[in-house]
Every structure is written in structure tokens, then in C-alpha cells.
Write an enzyme that holds these catalytic residues in place. Structure first.
Site, PDB file in Angstrom:
ATOM      1  N   PRO A 102      39.833  40.974  44.293  1.00  0.00           N
ATOM      2  CA  PRO A 102      39.635  39.579  44.701  1.00  0.00           C
ATOM      3  C   PRO A 102      39.165  38.724  43.517  1.00  0.00           C
ATOM      4  CG  PRO A 102      38.380  41.092  46.110  1.00  0.00           C
ATOM      5  CD  PRO A 102      38.980  41.909  45.021  1.00  0.00           C
ATOM      6  N   GLY A 106      33.038  38.531  41.504  1.00  0.00           N
ATOM      7  CA  GLY A 106      32.106  39.415  40.799  1.00  0.00           C
ATOM      8  C   GLY A 106      32.659  40.816  40.608  1.00  0.00           C
ATOM      9  N   LEU A 107      33.944  41.000  40.885  1.00  0.00           N
ATOM     10  CA  LEU A 107      34.529  42.338  40.708  1.00  0.00           C
ATOM     11  C   LEU A 107      35.309  42.448  39.401  1.00  0.00           C
ATOM     12  CD1 LEU A 107      35.676  43.420  44.293  1.00  0.00           C
ATOM     13  CD2 LEU A 107      33.627  44.051  43.060  1.00  0.00           C
ATOM     14  N   SER A 109      37.822  40.574  38.095  1.00  0.00           N
ATOM     15  CA  SER A 109      39.283  40.444  38.133  1.00  0.00           C
ATOM     16  C   SER A 109      39.833  39.873  36.818  1.00  0.00           C
ATOM     17  CB  SER A 109      39.741  39.614  39.331  1.00  0.00           C
ATOM     18  OG  SER A 109      39.509  38.257  39.091  1.00  0.00           O
ATOM     19  N   ALA A 111      38.616  40.075  33.702  1.00  0.00           N
ATOM     20  CA  ALA A 111      38.573  41.069  32.618  1.00  0.00           C
ATOM     21  C   ALA A 111      39.604  42.173  32.868  1.00  0.00           C
ATOM     22  CB  ALA A 111      37.174  41.665  32.502  1.00  0.00           C
ATOM     23  N   ASP A 153      31.388  43.043  31.621  1.00  0.00           N
ATOM     24  CA  ASP A 153      32.619  43.227  32.408  1.00  0.00           C
ATOM     25  C   ASP A 153      33.698  43.918  31.577  1.00  0.00           C
ATOM     26  OD1 ASP A 153      31.315  41.706  34.294  1.00  0.00           O
ATOM     27  OD2 ASP A 153      33.074  40.487  34.783  1.00  0.00           O
TER      28      ASP A 153
HETATM   29  O1  PMV Z   1      30.172  37.532  38.316  1.00  0.00           O
HETATM   30  P1  PMV Z   1      30.441  38.657  37.356  1.00  0.00           P
HETATM   31  O2  PMV Z   1      30.419  39.994  37.959  1.00  0.00           O
HETATM   32  O3  PMV Z   1      31.562  38.430  36.412  1.00  0.00           O
HETATM   33  O4  PMV Z   1      29.158  38.843  36.472  1.00  0.00           O
HETATM   34  C1  PMV Z   1      28.468  37.916  35.781  1.00  0.00           C
HETATM   35  C2  PMV Z   1      27.317  38.663  35.228  1.00  0.00           C
HETATM   36  C3  PMV Z   1      26.339  37.811  34.503  1.00  0.00           C
HETATM   37  O5  PMV Z   1      25.304  38.676  34.064  1.00  0.00           O
HETATM   38  C4  PMV Z   1      25.747  36.770  35.438  1.00  0.00           C
HETATM   39  C5  PMV Z   1      26.960  37.124  33.303  1.00  0.00           C
HETATM   40  C6  PMV Z   1      27.341  38.068  32.182  1.00  0.00           C
HETATM   41  O6  PMV Z   1      28.137  37.628  31.351  1.00  0.00           O
HETATM   42  O7  PMV Z   1      26.830  39.188  32.092  1.00  0.00           O
END
Ligand code: PMV
Length: 314
Positions: A102, A106-107, A109, A111, A153
Site C-alpha cells: 500500500p 509506512g510500508l 512502497s 523505497a 527504509d
Molecule cells: O513512514 P515511513 O515508514 O516511511 O517511515 C518514516 C520513518 C521516519 O523515521 C519518520 C523518517 C525516516 O526517514 O526515518
């Protein structure tokens, strides 16, 4: 059309340490192999490099995209390491992107697409790339997605391994003593990571002392979590998740939707739960015993989770 090359990359979740990781504190993240981004490259019937990503309604010629478009940036990044980059108008290639990860949840996608794309290009142009090269190129593209990314990521997705990550340091594997299960519940709300990261920065600039202390507490939790994971201490690990979530709430990066899912998971028997990633939307995670997994998954769905993914960390 017969593909010339294909590559895929998994999703990821951050277990501990989001946001504080941008400020040099350690974080833990694991790949999520149930969801993947896949890139296929095939000959095109017309000259040019064409990108087809139907899920995000993109169908474009590479030279029509801005250099700051993450897909274009990944392709140009790859070309920059070739001795003789191809001619954009003569080469006839179609790059097709599909993903079950999705978007903006935050998974990882973004990267995952970048990394699958770099590896497919590497195979297509018979130009091998080391993991370090893939990771470094993907990090540059992550900057377009997130502004000031920590690099977690691209690292966890490049190596497809559980990682103990400290910004700017070489990748360290996270040794998982005993496998464990987590459920990933999607709030269904888009995670505005660029904004939450920028807001945290504004808070830190306005009151460095307070935010440094929050980051320290999160960093210590990540350190303790690493020991719990190595030792298979699940009760303690769940507690650490709960404490990490409380600190993220204090940083104003949670949301009513995420809090509702976190509370529902705990009430249904999860050992601990927290938001995962940038926050304000996207996913949360819950640590579960195998026996309580179905009831926690059901509780998450009843509390509004758009989807629930079960993943085994090993
Ligand atoms: O939302 P995500 O899983 O892409 O993560 C962001 C993670 C943060 O620590 C908020 C930002 C980062 O670059 O590490």
C-alpha cells in the site's frame, strides 16, 4: 512481450525508533515479504523509455518526467553509474511497475519500487550493482520522497534482513533469537511522512531540550528492544512497544485512528502495540502470541483497519 529483466523488493515495517532515528538514535526495522513491488522491463515497439505504473495512473516517457520525479531519478541514478548511458530517444524499453505494497502507509512502497527498479535495470543492462550501491542510489531517491530521510527504509529493503539501524553507520543485522509474529494494521489514512518529519524538526528547533530527551528515551527503548528480541523476551518487548507508542503520542505523530487500532489490539490480547513509520496515518503493529493472532486480527478489523497483514520476524 517477453521481459528482458524483472526484479522485486519487499515492504518493511519499523519496529522501534521512528523519528528519533532521523536524529541519530537507533531504530529496528524488518522486511515484510508478504507484500512486494515488482518491476519488469521489456522491449518497446517504439523508440524511447516508457514507464507504466497503472496503479498510480502513470504512463509516461522518461524524458517527459521531471528529474525530481522519484522514478525518473532512480533511472537517471542508475544511468549515472554506467560507462555509456543509453540514448533516451533511441532505446526502446518499457518499464512496468506493479506493487502490492500500500502506498503512503509506512510500508516502504517508495523505497521498494526504487530498489526493484534499480535491480531490474542492473539486469537489463548487464551491469551488476552491489547491495551498497543499490542502497546508496536508493537513499538519494528517498530524499525526493521524504526530504530528510534517515535511510532506514532503503537499508532494510535493500538487504531484506531485520536491521539495527543508526543513521550514517554501516548496516548492522538484527539477530532474532526466536521468531515472533506481528500484525500490521492499516489505518486507511495516508501517512503524511514528509509533513510529520518536518513538524518534528520544527518542534526540535523550538525546544531542543525537550525533543532531545524524547529522542533519547526512544533510542533507549530501541536498544532494550534489541536485547529483548535477541533473548526472545516477548512480554518485555510488548511493554517496550507500548512505551514507544506513548512517546510518539507525546510527539503528536499519532492520530485517533492509530490510537484506536493500538488500543483494540491490546484489549484483544496483543503483548504490545504501537504506530509504525511516520505516523498520523499509515500502519500500526501489534506483537502477538500465535494463539491470540486471530482474535487480535479480528479486533483490528472491527476497530476499522483497512487491512491486516501477519508477518513472522525471523
Ligand atoms: O513512514 P515511513 O515508514 O516511511 O517511515 C518514516 C520513518 C521516519 O523515521 C519518520 C523518517 C525516516 O526517514 O526515518
Amino acid at each position: 512481450m517477453t521481459p528482458i529483466a524483472t526484479a522485486s523488493a519487499p515492504g518493511k515495517v519499523i519496529l522501534f525508533g521512528e523519528h528519533a532515528v532521523v536524529y541519530g538514535r537507533p531504530a529496528l526495522a524488518v522486511p515484510v515479504t508478504q507484500v512486494r513491488a515488482t518491476v519488469t522491463i521489456a522491449p518497446a515497439t517504439r523508440p524511447g523509455i516508457f514507464i507504466e505504473a497503472p496503479q498510480v495512473h502513470l504512463s509516461a516517457r522518461l524524458d517527459a518526467l521531471s528529474q525530481h520525479d522519484p522514478l525518473a531519478a532512480a533511472i537517471y541514478g542508475f544511468f549515472s553509474v554506467l560507462d555509456s548511458p543509453p540514448s533516451l530517444s533511441e532505446e526502446g524499453l518499457e518499464i512496468r511497475i506493479a506493487s502490492t505494497i500500500p502506498v503512503a502507509s509506512g510500508l516502504g512502497s517508495g523505497a521498494a519500487v526504487t530498489i526493484a527498479l534499480l535491480r531490474a535495470l542492473s539486469a537489463c543492462f548487464s551491469h551488476p550493482l552491489s547491495d551498497e550501491q543499490v542502497n546508496a542510489l536508493a537513499y538519494e531517491v528517498e530524499k525526493l520522497h521524504h526530504g530528510t530521510p534517515s535511510g532506514i527504509d532503503n537499508t532494510v529493503i535493500t538487504y531484506e534482513q531485520a536491521v539495527y539501524f543508526v543513521r550514517g553507520r554501516p548496516m548492522e543485522m538484527l539477530r532474532v533469537g526466536h521468531p515472533f509474529l506481528i500484525l500490521i494494521g492499516d489505518s486507511g489514512v495516508r501517512a503524511p511522512t514528509r509533513e510529520t518529519v518536518a513538524e518534528v524538526r520544527r518542534g526540535w528547533e523550538a525546544d531542543g531540550g525537550k525533543w532531545e530527551s524524547l529522542f533519547d528515551q526512544i533510542g533507549n527503548i530501541a536498544l532494550a528492544a534489541r536485547r529483548s528480541i535477541e533473548g526472545g523476551e516477548w512480554q518485555a518487548l510488548g511493554e517496550l512497544m507500548n512505551r514507544n507508542h506513548a512517546l510518539l503520542q507525546e510527539m503528536h505523530v499519532s492520530s485517533p485512528e492509530l490510537d484506536r487500532l493500538v488500543e483494540a489490539a491490546r484489549a484483544a490480547g496483543a503483548l504490545g502495540a504501537k504506530l509504525s513509520g511516520g505516523g498520523r496515518g499509515g500502519n500500526m503493529i501489534a506483537l502477538v502470541h500465535p494463539e491470540s493472532t486471530p482474535q487480535v486480527a479480528r479486533a483490528l478489523e472491527q476497530a476499522g483497519a483497512r487491512s491486516v497483514i501477519q508477518t513472522r520476524v525471523e
